[in-house]
Design a protein around this motif. Structure first.
Motif, PDB file in Angstrom:
ATOM      1  N   LYS A  88     -28.237  43.097 -46.952  1.00 17.10           N
ATOM      2  CA  LYS A  88     -27.154  44.006 -46.571  1.00 17.10           C
ATOM      3  C   LYS A  88     -25.885  43.703 -47.372  1.00 17.10           C
ATOM      4  CE  LYS A  88     -29.367  46.057 -43.138  1.00 17.10           C
ATOM      5  NZ  LYS A  88     -30.627  45.303 -43.192  1.00 17.10           N
ATOM      6  N   GLU A 142     -30.100  45.527 -36.717  1.00 12.47           N
ATOM      7  CA  GLU A 142     -30.033  46.367 -37.904  1.00 12.47           C
ATOM      8  C   GLU A 142     -28.847  47.335 -37.829  1.00 12.47           C
ATOM      9  OE1 GLU A 142     -30.888  48.407 -41.437  1.00 12.47           O
ATOM     10  OE2 GLU A 142     -31.825  46.558 -40.698  1.00 12.47           O
ATOM     11  N   SER A 146     -25.895  47.056 -40.643  1.00  7.23           N
ATOM     12  CA  SER A 146     -25.821  48.227 -41.526  1.00  7.23           C
ATOM     13  C   SER A 146     -24.523  49.004 -41.335  1.00  7.23           C
ATOM     14  CB  SER A 146     -27.014  49.145 -41.269  1.00  7.23           C
ATOM     15  OG  SER A 146     -26.988  49.641 -39.943  1.00  7.23           O
TER      16      SER A 146
END
Length: 233
Positions: A88, A142, A146
């Motif tokens: 990421k 996630e 993100s």
């Protein structure tokens, strides 16, 4: 050839050929096949070191190294799959701090408690303490790494307070026992080693624990408490 060079040469061979037989075939020349007239015999001679155009590699060494490389590859893939922060592009200090601690919180080497103070979607000021390792096990991070959603305290976390609605909730987690009736303030007892984590900013956090304020643009205030258990697992 020293040991390091030998291992490097073996790795090159192992990654180049799928099977040991493929490697043996690469060492057999058309001249060998012409005179021997038997591919199996030619392979045996290469394996024994009597024929071949390169370094001799034993079958057991090839297969052992092949297995080791495969295990390493699978482990790396599993780690990348498990660590939701992997790969990421993290810009904020808070998310980078969580990413740095993700693996150790997942494997139990570290236990982090996250304090967050901010406003919810209704504009109400809320704050709370989050058992990071527990949330990692029960929720997909996630969406946080993100940037699709912000991590915020919930009424199911080890501590939650809504300042506007005057709602206070405490819950023990698999890792921490909440001590809410302490006259000097909220305490958490880490269940593995029974050590006390004191979250009072004016007090020491406790044995094997640190308090780290995180400068961030995502929240009004963010602090991470890290505790290292000395108890053997």
């Amino acid at each position: 050839m020293d040991q390091e060079e030998g291992l490097k040469a073996l790795d090159n061979i192992v990654t180049q050929f799928n099977t040991y037989e493929d490697f043996l075939d690469s060492q057999i020349t058309t001249v060998d096949l012409y005179y021997l007239e038997d591919e199996t015999l030619a392979r045996q001679l290469v394996e024994l070191g009597y024929r071949g155009t390169g370094e001799r590699v034993k079958r057991e060494d090839f297969e052992a190294r092949k297995a080791a490389i495969e295990i390493s590859r699978l482990a790396e893939r599993a780690q990348q799959k498990t660590l939701t922060s992997a790969g990421k592009d993290l810009q904020d200090n808070f998310l980078m701090a969580l990413a740095m601690r993700e693996e150790d919180n997942r494997n139990g080497k570290l236990s982090s408690v996250i304090f967050i103070r901010d406003r919810n979607s209704y504009g109400q000021e809320i704050s709370g303490y989050i058992d990071y390792a527990h949330r990692l096990k029960t929720e997909d991070f996630e969406i946080y790494f993100s940037g699709k959603k912000r991590l915020l305290p919930r009424t199911t976390d080890i501590s939650f307070y809504n300042w506007d609605a005057d709602i206070a909730v405490c819950n023990s987690s698999p890792n921490y026992q909440v001590i809410a009736d302490n006259p000097e303030g909220l305490l958490f007892r880490y269940k593995r080693d029974r050590k006390i984590l004191n979250v009072d900013p004016k007090a020491q956090p406790g044995d094997n624990s640190t308090r780290i304020p995180i400068p961030t643009e995502l929240y009004i205030q963010a602090v991470i408490f890290d505790h290292i258990s000395r108890r053997k697992t």
